[in-house]
Design a protein around this motif. Structure first.
Motif, PDB file in Angstrom:
ATOM      1  N   ASP A 229      11.074  -0.963   4.714  1.00  0.00           N
ATOM      2  CA  ASP A 229      10.015  -0.280   5.470  1.00  0.00           C
ATOM      3  C   ASP A 229      10.220  -0.425   6.975  1.00  0.00           C
ATOM      4  OD1 ASP A 229       8.607   0.618   3.164  1.00  0.00           O
ATOM      5  OD2 ASP A 229       7.888  -1.424   2.865  1.00  0.00           O
ATOM      6  N   LEU A 233      10.635   2.830   9.387  1.00  0.00           N
ATOM      7  CA  LEU A 233       9.818   2.956  10.601  1.00  0.00           C
ATOM      8  C   LEU A 233      10.707   3.210  11.832  1.00  0.00           C
ATOM      9  CD1 LEU A 233       7.087   2.986  11.972  1.00  0.00           C
ATOM     10  CD2 LEU A 233       7.110   0.484  12.038  1.00  0.00           C
ATOM     11  N   TRP A 320       3.608   6.584   8.128  1.00  0.00           N
ATOM     12  CA  TRP A 320       4.394   5.492   7.515  1.00  0.00           C
ATOM     13  C   TRP A 320       3.533   4.765   6.497  1.00  0.00           C
ATOM     14  CZ3 TRP A 320       4.031  -0.044   8.887  1.00  0.00           C
ATOM     15  CH2 TRP A 320       5.128  -0.798   8.455  1.00  0.00           C
TER      16      TRP A 320
END
Length: 343
Positions: A229, A233, A320
């Motif tokens: 993640d 991002l 996100w």
């Protein structure tokens, strides 16, 4: 059509290699910097373990943050730069400048070379350490508006180096950026799958808990985030028009104590349960021990401190959506067990 080229600095690092993996999967060409050619095989092994079979879009460039050599060539033809590399924190430093100067100089070196090569945008991997340090009696979640207070006592030089290098980056863009765009990503504690047993992993605490090397845990609270993640991002911060000029906290928004982490491991890996600590260490004991043991200084500076964080900005501005902290912690341990890192 020629693929867009992204330069990723410090390709053998845990976060960097996951960013490279994601970029290659999304169809970008990647040039990554390494300090020595010996790293090429390790990086390829990690990418292979992550599912990459074709390396034709990956190239390497030898460049060091402490020297001007080869940065100009490294940036040639790049549309984007993701600056992940940072000097490794020294445990035994004589003065804090040993940590701060290389970090600040390295960021400025990369930004200057990016500007000269007419790169569109640089994404800088900063840190939660540039946000939370030095705040007293905090009770509300940290956000991107917060900066570490450099005037506070007992700030660890590593947090200072992260804060000052990010500040230097924004200052450069304002004063001499000349149209170069910048976004920063500030991760909390990074967990997630390790891609090679050769890799000295930043999450050694998970390995040590599973191996029974830690007998009791300090009372440290932290946010956690999965490295996959963090990678996604960075790429959103690179491509989204809305991300220019913005900082993004990479966090799930959860706060876990080290004992919470131990409990997650105990439940998920019953075969290792008897190794995993069940006791905590009083804060005063940690602080006293840090006076003679430099390796405990960073831990001592954060025991008992509030560590709440918000990911509202990255979710709302960039869409996100990270995995849970529990998922990230289990993925770390599982990969270490699968690769034979846990003895």
């Amino acid at each position: 059509m020629r693929k867009q080229l992204v330069v990723v600095t410090g390709g053998s690092g845990f976060i960097a290699v996951h960013i490279i993996l994601e970029l290659l999967q999304q169809g970008y060409a990647v040039r990554t910097t390494i300090r020595s050619a010996k790293k090429e095989d390790v990086i390829k092994e990690m990418l292979y373990n992550g599912g990459i079979r074709d390396f034709s879009d990956l190239s390497f460039s030898q460049a060091d943050l402490t020297s001007d050599t080869n940065w100009e060539e490294t940036m040639q033809g790049a549309t984007y730069v993701i600056h992940v590399a940072s000097p490794t924190p020294k445990l035994n430093f004589k003065n804090e400048d040993e940590m701060i100067r290389p970090a600040v100089d390295g960021v400025l070196r990369v930004l200057k070379a990016s500007k000269d090569a007419e790169v569109k945008r640089v994404v800088l991997t900063s840190a939660y350490g540039a946000i939370f340090a030095g705040h007293k009696n905090r009770t509300t979640p940290y956000t991107e508006k917060d900066w570490s207070d450099l005037s506070a006592k007992n700030i660890h030089p590593y947090q200072k180096s992260k804060t000052m290098s990010e500040m230097a980056a924004w200052d450069f863009i304002k004063k001499e950026g000349d149209g170069l765009q910048l976004a920063t990503v500030n991760p909390v504690g990074v967990m997630g799958p390790v891609l090679s047993a050769k890799y000295s992993h930043s999450n050694v605490q998970i390995q040590e808990m599973l191996e029974g090397k830690i007998k009791a845990l300090p009372k440290v609270d932290s946010g956690y985030i999965d490295v996959r993640d963090v990678a996604s991002l960075h790429i959103l911060a690179m491509t989204s028009p809305k991300a220019n000029g913005e900082r993004f906290l990479a966090t799930t928004g959860e706060t876990l104590s080290m004992m919470d982490v131990a409990d997650i491991l105990r439940e998920a890996f019953p075969d290792y349960a008897s190794n995993i600590p069940t006791r905590t260490i009083p804060n005063a004991v940690v602080k006293a021990a840090a006076l003679t043991n430099p390796q405990l200084k960073m831990i001592a500076s954060i025991v008992g401190k509030y560590a709440g964080t918000s990911n509202k900005k990255a979710k709302e501005l960039l869409g996100w959506n990270p995995r849970s902290a529990k998922t990230a912690i289990i993925a770390t341990a599982q990969s270490m067990i699968d690769l034979g890192i846990v003895r």
